[in-house]
Design a protein around this motif. Structure first.
Motif, PDB file in Angstrom:
ATOM      1  N   PRO A  73      -2.996  -9.668   5.789  1.00 39.88           N
ATOM      2  CA  PRO A  73      -2.402  -8.327   5.776  1.00 39.88           C
ATOM      3  C   PRO A  73      -1.393  -8.152   6.905  1.00 39.88           C
ATOM      4  O   PRO A  73      -1.555  -8.712   7.992  1.00 39.88           O
ATOM      5  CB  PRO A  73      -3.606  -7.404   5.969  1.00 39.88           C
ATOM      6  CG  PRO A  73      -4.615  -8.250   6.676  1.00 39.88           C
ATOM      7  CD  PRO A  73      -4.407  -9.642   6.177  1.00 39.88           C
ATOM      8  N   ASN A 112       0.854  -1.186   0.000  1.00 46.50           N
ATOM      9  CA  ASN A 112       0.000   0.000   0.000  1.00 46.50           C
ATOM     10  C   ASN A 112       0.890   1.237   0.000  1.00 46.50           C
ATOM     11  O   ASN A 112       1.801   1.362  -0.829  1.00 46.50           O
ATOM     12  CB  ASN A 112      -0.955  -0.056   1.183  1.00 46.50           C
ATOM     13  CG  ASN A 112      -2.105   0.913   1.028  1.00 46.50           C
ATOM     14  OD1 ASN A 112      -2.674   1.070  -0.052  1.00 46.50           O
ATOM     15  ND2 ASN A 112      -2.435   1.588   2.118  1.00 46.50           N
ATOM     16  N   ARG A 156       0.731  -1.088   4.850  1.00 45.60           N
ATOM     17  CA  ARG A 156       0.025  -2.362   4.769  1.00 45.60           C
ATOM     18  C   ARG A 156       0.555  -3.184   3.602  1.00 45.60           C
ATOM     19  O   ARG A 156       0.690  -2.679   2.491  1.00 45.60           O
ATOM     20  CB  ARG A 156      -1.485  -2.164   4.592  1.00 45.60           C
ATOM     21  CG  ARG A 156      -2.267  -3.479   4.728  1.00 45.60           C
ATOM     22  CD  ARG A 156      -3.767  -3.293   4.595  1.00 45.60           C
ATOM     23  NE  ARG A 156      -4.181  -3.156   3.221  1.00 45.60           N
ATOM     24  CZ  ARG A 156      -4.750  -2.064   2.723  1.00 45.60           C
ATOM     25  NH1 ARG A 156      -4.961  -1.012   3.483  1.00 45.60           N
ATOM     26  NH2 ARG A 156      -5.125  -2.040   1.458  1.00 45.60           N
ATOM     27  N   GLU A 214      -0.239  -6.808   1.597  1.00 44.81           N
ATOM     28  CA  GLU A 214      -1.175  -7.919   1.405  1.00 44.81           C
ATOM     29  C   GLU A 214      -0.339  -9.145   1.042  1.00 44.81           C
ATOM     30  O   GLU A 214       0.357  -9.147   0.032  1.00 44.81           O
ATOM     31  CB  GLU A 214      -2.174  -7.607   0.290  1.00 44.81           C
ATOM     32  CG  GLU A 214      -3.030  -6.378   0.544  1.00 44.81           C
ATOM     33  CD  GLU A 214      -3.968  -6.562   1.729  1.00 44.81           C
ATOM     34  OE1 GLU A 214      -4.445  -5.554   2.273  1.00 44.81           O
ATOM     35  OE2 GLU A 214      -4.227  -7.733   2.117  1.00 44.81           O
TER      36      GLU A 214
END
Length: 121
Positions: free
Chosen positions: A106, A32, A99, A101
């Motif tokens: 997460p 992210n 973050r 994934e």
């Protein structure tokens, strides 16, 4: 295992350039927002530049016009191009991902181990 690995630091003369890389490895699907931080001797860790998942960037005032943050989502890598370096840029530079994934789910607030940047006058 998920890792963030910074590289590209080193010793450079004032006015020189370095390109830092922050590579996320492991079973990662996406990253992210990412920030580059630095911490000099006896100072607090500070945000130097950030980039959102959509590519929106922001910079600390002293970095504006000299540093450029970018990302390659295919390689899961974020870069920090640093030009016209000054002695006051000397610090350990860290990348942080808010973050990740991953196949494990997460992961939040993930830090790399840091890379030393030293600028001589």
């Amino acid at each position: 295992q998920v890792q963030l690995v910074e590289s590209g630091g080193g010793l450079v003369q004032a006015g020189g350039s370095l390109r830092l890389s922050c590579a996320a490895s492991g079973s990662i699907f996406s990253i992210n927002a990412v920030g580059w931080y630095r911490q000099g001797p006896g100072t607090r860790r500070e945000l130097v530049a950030g980039i959102s998942s959509g590519g929106i960037t922001n910079y600390e005032d002293s970095a504006k016009g000299r540093f450029t943050i970018s990302r390659d989502d295919v390689k899961n890598t974020v870069y920090l191009q640093m030009n016209n370096l000054k002695p006051e840029d000397t610090a350990v530079y860290y990348c942080n991902v808010d973050r990740l994934e991953t196949e494990y789910g997460p992961m939040y607030d993930y830090w790399g181990q840091g890379t030393q940047v030293t600028v001589s006058s």
